[in-house]
Design an enzyme around this catalytic site. Structure first.
Site, PDB file in Angstrom:
ATOM      1  N   LYS A  78       0.851  -1.194   0.000  1.00 19.86           N
ATOM      2  CA  LYS A  78       0.000   0.000   0.000  1.00 19.86           C
ATOM      3  C   LYS A  78       0.889   1.247   0.000  1.00 19.86           C
ATOM      4  O   LYS A  78       1.910   1.289   0.692  1.00 19.86           O
ATOM      5  CB  LYS A  78      -0.903  -0.021   1.246  1.00 19.86           C
ATOM      6  CG  LYS A  78      -1.904   1.138   1.315  1.00 19.86           C
ATOM      7  CD  LYS A  78      -2.842   1.011   2.515  1.00 19.86           C
ATOM      8  CE  LYS A  78      -3.820   2.180   2.575  1.00 19.86           C
ATOM      9  NZ  LYS A  78      -4.801   2.048   3.668  1.00 19.86           N
ATOM     10  N   SER A 158      -9.869   2.476   2.867  1.00 25.26           N
ATOM     11  CA  SER A 158      -8.940   3.150   1.975  1.00 25.26           C
ATOM     12  C   SER A 158      -7.991   2.205   1.235  1.00 25.26           C
ATOM     13  O   SER A 158      -7.341   2.618   0.275  1.00 25.26           O
ATOM     14  CB  SER A 158      -8.097   4.145   2.794  1.00 25.26           C
ATOM     15  OG  SER A 158      -7.283   3.456   3.729  1.00 25.26           O
ATOM     16  N   SER A 182     -10.416   0.284   7.124  1.00 24.00           N
ATOM     17  CA  SER A 182      -9.783   0.345   5.796  1.00 24.00           C
ATOM     18  C   SER A 182      -9.134  -0.946   5.314  1.00 24.00           C
ATOM     19  O   SER A 182      -8.680  -1.009   4.179  1.00 24.00           O
ATOM     20  CB  SER A 182      -8.728   1.455   5.765  1.00 24.00           C
ATOM     21  OG  SER A 182      -9.340   2.706   5.723  1.00 24.00           O
TER      22      SER A 182
END
Length: 490
Positions: A78, A158, A182
């Protein structure tokens, strides 16, 4: 080479150790898949040269008999994790071109164990969002589509890039972070497994901060066992992070498949919210039945302060974000937009560098911390947070874990909720309590809705008891036998 990308992490590691294929072959197959799937916009930076170099080094170590726990496994990272020498932007224009001079602890742990980096994964800007539409580099597309439809769906947020990449077989697993859901909500939206461990289990050092008292790193993978293997490598005490817990890391994979007979699982009555789709209710009941069949005792529990969790979260998280994001001023790194004087340069840089949702949260956070409102909002929210943690403590006197839905719906279309921040924030209704209390939470794919879209069940555990979640998660995984995959359209 398509069959190499469809392996689970465990199967790939077994194949590497039996020399059925090399890490270079496995990595090459994934790099080709990543290149062919750019329509999903899952990766914001691809690192093919570095990946092949790491794969060659992994093969050499394996040949010398020095294989680490993840030797030769290609993973996605990420874009919130700093990776030395590789652009790390937190999907924000304000960090465009920023190449950290150091490695985050979590990614350093993965490289120590022999993992290979395929690239950096797209996400909501600064991890603020539930649909991966706030990224400065464009939305991520969910590889799943509703049956008979071709609307582009959100992968959740997210960690949307992580979820999309794992579901579309563009990596064997991915790192992600969870501040209010998330990891778990995108896992539910994409038919993948995601675990947010106990606060402090994984180091936050080198992860771009959103809300420091809530942020926690965790893995996303295609099976419960794969998530356990990744979490074992990601975890560990780190003196560079004052909130990192000085505890031993167990071999989480050893808990997978363990009997859950006799475990008491709580069903929080406050999670039966008004307007919950019947499909979610039905899946929850199915999950309860599966755990009963596996020998668990089901107990109804009460978490009376649940209804205050979302308002408390959307005060505490923006308050912390408004403080954390003050460091982006265009002076030392990232974007700079010159002005007539220093203050103007700050203003111009932030006006151009931050996206609308990030600005919204900075404004909310600054407001609730301002004189006259600090007591009314921020302090009150902190008191509610304590009450929420106390609710869980009382529940743990009766039960070993909790079972709830992960999200109030399946994946929705991109653009469907982007004009209504409150509707978007409601996506976190079942997940934020876990962050506020610092507990571990895991989403396991458990079925599909009427449109063939994946749905997840959430397991919540006691602090530092991820092991029980892996045991219960693998029991649900076995009973659900979730084999559905997105039909390839990209």
């Amino acid at each position: 080479m398509a069959e190499l990308t469809s392996l689970t992490l465990k199967a790939a590691l077994d194949g590497l150790s039996s020399k059925s294929f090399s890490s270079v072959e496995l990595t090459q197959a994934h790099l080709e898949a990543v290149e062919a799937a750019r329509a999903l916009n899952a990766y914001v930076v691809e690192t093919p040269d570095r990946a092949l170099e790491m794969a060659r080094a992994a093969d050499a170590r394996r040949a010398r008999g020095e294989a680490g726990r993840l030797e030769g496994a290609p993973l996605g990272i990420k874009d919130l994790f700093c990776t030395e020498g590789v652009e790390s932007t937190a999907a924000s224009k304000i960090l465009k071109g920023f190449k950290p001079t150091y490695e985050s602890t979590v990614t350093a742990n993965l490289w120590r164990d022999g993992a290979v980096m395929l690239g950096k994964l797209n996400m909501d800007e600064f991890a603020m969002g539930s649909s991966n539409e706030t990224s400065a580099w464009g939305p991520v597309v969910n590889p799943w589509r509703a049956e008979g439809g071709n609307a582009q769906l959100t992968p959740g947020g997210s960690s949307g890039g992580s979820a999309s990449a794992v579901a579309a077989e563009l990596c064997l697993g991915a790192t992600a972070t969870d501040t209010g859901g998330s990891i778990r909500q995108p896992a539910a939206f994409t038919g993948t497994v995601g675990i947010k461990p106990t606060y402090g289990r994984c180091s936050r050092w080198g992860i771009v901060a959103f809300a420091s008292s809530l942020d926690q790193a965790g893995p996303m993978a295609r099976t419960v066992e794969d998530a356990a293997i990744l979490l074992t490598s990601m975890s560990g005490h780190d003196p560079k992070d004052s909130t990192s817990l000085p505890v031993e890391t167990p071999d989480f994979a050893s808990f997978c498949g363990k009997s859950v007979k006799g475990l008491r699982v709580g069903i929080p009555k406050e999670y039966r919210v008004d307007g919950m789709p019947p499909e979610i209710e039905k899946l929850w009941e199915q999950g309860i039945a599966w755990l009963k069949e596996a020998g668990c005792e089901i107990v109804e529990v009460s978490l009376p302060h649940t209804k205050y969790a979302l308002p408390a979260y959307y005060i505490i998280a923006p308050a912390e974000a408004s403080s954390n994001l003050a460091r982006y001023d265009g002076m030392r790194f990232g974007l700079r937009v010159e002005g007539g004087n220093l203050t103007e340069t700050y203003e111009n840089t932030r006006a151009e560098g931050f996206g609308a949702e990030v600005k919204r949260r900075i404004l909310i956070g600054t407001y609730v911390l301002s004189a006259g409102y600090y007591d009314a909002y921020y302090l009150k929210a902190l008191k509610v947070r304590r009450r929420i943690a106390d609710d869980f403590d009382r529940a743990w006197e009766k039960v070993d874990a909790l079972l709830t839905p992960t999200a109030p719906s399946a994946a929705f279309a991109l653009g469907e909720k982007s004009d209504d921040p409150v509707a978007m924030y409601l996506n976190d209704i079942f997940t934020v309590t876990v962050n506020l209390a610092g507990l571990p939470g895991m989403s396991v794919p458990a079925g599909v809705d009427a449109n063939g879209l994946p749905l997840g069940l959430q397991l919540i555990g006691k602090a530092l008891d991820e092991g029980t979640l892996f045991s219960l998660g693998s029991a649900i995984e076995k009973a659900a036998d979730f084999k559905a995959k997105p039909k390839k359209w990209w």
